[in-house]
Each structure stands twice: as structure tokens, then as C-alpha cells.
Design an enzyme around this catalytic site. Structure first.
Site, PDB file in Angstrom:
ATOM      1  N   ARG A 133     -11.406   3.308  -7.266  1.00  0.00           N
ATOM      2  CA  ARG A 133     -12.496   2.613  -7.970  1.00  0.00           C
ATOM      3  C   ARG A 133     -13.404   3.592  -8.710  1.00  0.00           C
ATOM      4  O   ARG A 133     -13.980   3.243  -9.739  1.00  0.00           O
ATOM      5  CB  ARG A 133     -13.307   1.772  -6.986  1.00  0.00           C
ATOM      6  CG  ARG A 133     -12.615   0.461  -6.637  1.00  0.00           C
ATOM      7  CD  ARG A 133     -13.429  -0.334  -5.657  1.00  0.00           C
ATOM      8  NE  ARG A 133     -12.973  -1.715  -5.594  1.00  0.00           N
ATOM      9  CZ  ARG A 133     -13.472  -2.610  -4.763  1.00  0.00           C
ATOM     10  NH1 ARG A 133     -14.434  -2.266  -3.922  1.00  0.00           N
ATOM     11  NH2 ARG A 133     -13.020  -3.843  -4.764  1.00  0.00           N
ATOM     12  N   LYS A 178      -3.052 -15.676   4.974  1.00  0.00           N
ATOM     13  CA  LYS A 178      -3.469 -17.076   5.122  1.00  0.00           C
ATOM     14  C   LYS A 178      -3.462 -17.880   3.832  1.00  0.00           C
ATOM     15  O   LYS A 178      -4.002 -17.442   2.818  1.00  0.00           O
ATOM     16  CB  LYS A 178      -4.880 -17.124   5.712  1.00  0.00           C
ATOM     17  CG  LYS A 178      -4.902 -16.647   7.140  1.00  0.00           C
ATOM     18  CD  LYS A 178      -6.272 -16.823   7.729  1.00  0.00           C
ATOM     19  CE  LYS A 178      -6.250 -16.486   9.212  1.00  0.00           C
ATOM     20  NZ  LYS A 178      -7.588 -16.403   9.754  1.00  0.00           N
ATOM     21  N   GLY A 216      -6.828  -6.328  -2.279  1.00  0.00           N
ATOM     22  CA  GLY A 216      -7.110  -5.080  -1.581  1.00  0.00           C
ATOM     23  C   GLY A 216      -5.938  -4.585  -0.754  1.00  0.00           C
ATOM     24  O   GLY A 216      -5.559  -3.408  -0.830  1.00  0.00           O
ATOM     25  N   GLY A 256     -11.668  -9.874  -3.680  1.00  0.00           N
ATOM     26  CA  GLY A 256     -12.157 -11.246  -3.813  1.00  0.00           C
ATOM     27  C   GLY A 256     -12.414 -11.632  -5.262  1.00  0.00           C
ATOM     28  O   GLY A 256     -12.153 -12.767  -5.663  1.00  0.00           O
TER      29      GLY A 256
END
Ligand code: ADP
Ligand code: 3PG
Ligand code: MG
Length: 381
Positions: free
Chosen positions: A21, A182, A335, A358
Site C-alpha cells: 500500500r 463466507k 486482502g 472491504g
């Protein structure tokens, strides 16, 4: 000028584990420095909850940025108030200053206008390059734009251009691969991508929920019982005008995701009752690669197995190896998936690696990200 970056990188014992990043923000920092700007950097690190947390200081971030730029980056122990003001007043053209973690103040995550105004008072222009934090409506990502002219940085622009094309003008054939643990965290992205892609491959633990919804037994695998209806509804929409779902054919099973456990590859209709599905098998990787054959672009989020524990990283690695050699544009996000590919030096062989976790998911869901909406140079402004 104030530059918001997302330098929320993994740090262990004061050492940066992955500086991607920071490196991805270099073009923006260099461009601004080259124009003689006084670059004041703001970032969050971790979730210190509005208090000073010694382990979450931005000092190591300033040091690493200085190494990469091969020039000094000053650091100040607060992001507002007298210390920050004095440090800013001491700057000369072309200087770089890194402020302390903006989340040391409770006003940051509350998007408090008083705190946003204090930050804004340090500069005359706001550049947001923090794509990874664009899904947060915080003072340094959104509120501040009310007080200063606000524009996107080069990384922000690149993320919006690449991911935005998938949303508004997708190249075809377009294939998506979604893995991870999930369905519940990815319902929005699954639904959104189903409308845009030609084919959607499902891996990871979430494939178990889809297979169970089709009536197969998944042993002790991670199955989300409360998502079986969602899985059934996605299965019934498969091929009905939108994308077609592609599920695993075989699975790597073991009693637990621990190193050294006995592993076995079985058909998805033959998962033993006392075993867990922990990765996709070689036939599935082959099927997914065939699905991507001839694709204009492949969007991939989420690992296909428990990549943290060998040998359950094999499916993810094999798929990445196959995609690295393909002609398709490869767009990677998430991620965990990015971490998995970096371990094998496969990330650099993809066309585009998003810096968001996210934020990337929410963008691909078609949601409006507050950090983008606040900018004056956004497309719809
Ligand atoms: P990303 O961060 O790339 O979006 P997620 O956070 O959704 O991905 O999921 C990553 C997690 O999914 C990893 O911790 C990985 O171990 C887990 N996972 C993948 N496949 C399985 C599986 N078959 N069983 C249990 N966990 C799995
Ligand atoms: C991220 O790592 O996803 C961003 O930096 C946002 O961090 P957050 O989830 O703590 O807001
Ligand atoms: Mg994750």
C-alpha cells in the site's frame, strides 16, 4: 496540501510485513513533490479506537516511505493541534511530513466536522489516494472535503478506472472467481457480479454452502446453514440471462486445517462425514481455467482454500499460475487473496491488484463509497 493515503499495512513487532500500500501511493507522492507541493500525509493504522496506541504510531510508515523515496520524511506526534501546526509551518516546498494516526482522535471515525475542519486547516488542497478506506465516511476520508477543494490521487484514479470498467462497461467474455470463507460477507458482490459476468466460479468454503444447497453432503466443512436459501436462489438464477455458476468438481479434505494432517482428494459427492473440505482439487482448478479460457477479463476475489496452511494453498496457487500465463486481463482483489498470491510472488503477474479489501468488495457491489462521493472531480460531479 493534505494527502490522505491508506498506509494501514500489517505490522508485527514494529516491522512492516507488507508495504504494497505504501509503494502503490508513491506515484502520487512523487508527482506532488515534483510540483513543489508541501505534502502533508494523513493515514490511519489499525483500529486504536480514538486513543493513543503506541503500537499504532505512524513512525514506521514515515520511515519506510522515506526509504522508498530515498529522501527524509518527517513525522509529527499528532495530526491536529499546536504540534502539527508547528511542523507544517516549518515545511518548505517539496517537503514531506507524515502526521500521526488520525484514529488517535475519536472525531476521525465519527466524522466530526470540528475535527475535519482542524485537519483541513493544515492545508489548502485535499488529495485522496486512500482507495482502501474509501468505504468509510470518516473525517479524513469524507468530512474534510467540505472544507477544501478535494481531488483524487493517481492510485484512487487507477482503482476507480479499473474496477469501474467492470461495473459500467465490462469487457466480454467476463469471468469472475469468488472464494473465501463466507457467502454472508459476499452476497452483495455475488449478486452484482452475476448481472455482469458470463460465468462465475465459486471456490473456498462458500462453495460448500452452494454444494450443500444442491443436496450434497459436506461432512464437517464450514457450511452456512442460514445462507442455504441465498445459495439456492443464486443457483436458480444461474444462466437465466445473467452469468452461469461454475461449482467445484473435487475437493481436498482432511480432519483439520493443520500442517501434517493426512489429506485426500475426493469428488464433491463423496466428502466423508468426518472430514472438512479445505481446498479445491486439481480437476476443479482445471475446470476453472477452462472457464477462463478465451475470457477478455477475469475478476478474482477470495482464496479457493485455507491458503494459510499448506497444502491447502495449492488450489489457489495453481489457479493463479494458470491465470498468470493467460491472455485475459486479470483483476485481483481481497486482502486474503492478495496475501496468498504475494506469498508465491504471483501477485506481480496479474494485470491489476486492488489495494482495497472491504472497499473493493463494496465497489464491486455497486455501492457508493463515501470517500469517492466526497471528491469534487468524480465523474458525476
Ligand atoms: P478475501 O480477504 O480475499 O476477500 P475472505 O476474507 O472472504 O477472502 O476469506 C479468506 C478466508 O477464507 C481465509 O482465511 C481462508 O482460510 C478461508 N477459507 C477458504 N477456503 C476455506 C475452506 N474450504 N474452509 C475454511 N476456510 C476457508
Ligand atoms: C482496510 O485495511 O480494509 C482499510 O484500511 C480500512 O480499515 P478499517 O476496516 O479498519 O476501516
Ligand atoms: Mg479477508
Amino acid at each position: 496540501m493534505l494527502l490522505r493515503v491508506d498506509f494501514n499495512v500489517p505490522i508485527k513487532d514494529g516491522r512492516i510485513q507488507d508495504d504494497t500500500r505504501i509503494r502503490e501511493a508513491l506515484p502520487t507522492v512523487e508527482d506532488l513533490m515534483g510540483r513543489g507541493a508541501r505534502v502533508i500525509l494523513m493515514t490511519h493504522l489499525g483500529r486504536p479506537d480514538g486513543q493513543v496506541d503506541e503500537a499504532a504510531r505512524t513512525t514506521p510508515l514515515a520511515a519506510r516511505l522515506g526509504e522508498l523515496l530515498e529522501r527524509p520524511v518527517k513525522h509529527v506526534d499528532d495530526c491536529v493541534g499546536p504540534a502539527a501546526e508547528a511542523a507544517v509551518n516549518a515545511m518548505r516546498d517539496g517537503d514531506i511530513l507524515m502526521l500521526e494516526n488520525v484514529r488517535f482522535h475519536p472525531g476521525e471515525t465519527r466524522n466530526d466536522p470540528v475535527f475535519a475542519k482542524q485537519l483541513a486547516s493544515l492545508g489548502d488542497l485535499y488529495v485522496n489516494d486512500a482507495f482502501g478506506t474509501a468505504h468509510r465516511a470518516h473525517a479524513s476520508t469524507a468530512g474534510i472535503a467540505q472544507f477544501l477543494p478535494a481531488v483524487a490521487g493517481l492510485l484512487m484514479e487507477r482503482e476507480i478506472a479499473t474496477l469501474g470498467r467492470i461495473m459500467t462497461d465490462p469487457p466480454h467474455p467476463l469471468v469472475a472467481i469468488i472464494g473465501g470463507s463466507k457467502i454472508s460477507t459476499k452476497i452483495g458482490v455475488l449478486k452484482s457480479l452475476m448481472q455482469r459476468v458470463d460465468r462465475l466460479c465459486i471456490g473456498g468454503a462458500m462453495a460448500c454452502t452452494f454444494l450443500k444447497a444442491k443436496g450434497l453432503e459436506m461432512g464437517r466443512s464450514l457450511v452456512e446453514e442460514d445462507q442455504l436459501d441465498v445459495a439456492r436462489s443464486l443457483l436458480s438464477s444461474s444462466g437465466q440471462g445473467g452469468g452461469t455458476l461454475v461449482l467445484p468438481l473435487d475437493a481436498v479434505v482432511a480432519p483439520e486445517a493443520r500442517p501434517g494432517v493426512p489429506v485426500e482428494t475426493v469428488g464433491v459427492d463423496a466428502v466423508p462425514p468426518d472430514m472438512k473440505v479445505l481446498d479445491v482439487g486439481a480437476m476443479t482448478v482445471e475446470r476453472f481455467l477452462q472457464t477462463c479460457d478465451g475470457a477478455a477479463a477475469v475478476v478474482w476475489n477470495g482464496p479457493l482454500g485455507v491458503y494459510e496452511v499448506a497444502p491447502f494453498d495449492r488450489g489457489t496457487d495453481a489457479l493463479a499460475q494458470g491465470l498468470a500465463g493467460s491472455d485475459a486481463e486479470t483483476i485481483i482483489g481481497g486482502g486474503d487473496l492478495v496475501a496468498a498470491l504475494q506469498k508465491q510472488h504471483l501477485a506481480e503477474r496479474m494485470s491489476f491488484v486492488s489495494t482495497g479489501g472491504g472497499a473493493t468488495l463494496e465497489f464491486l457491489e455497486g455501492r457508493t463509497l463515501p470517500g469517492i462521493a466526497a471528491l469534487n472531480d468524480r465523474n458525476d460531479a
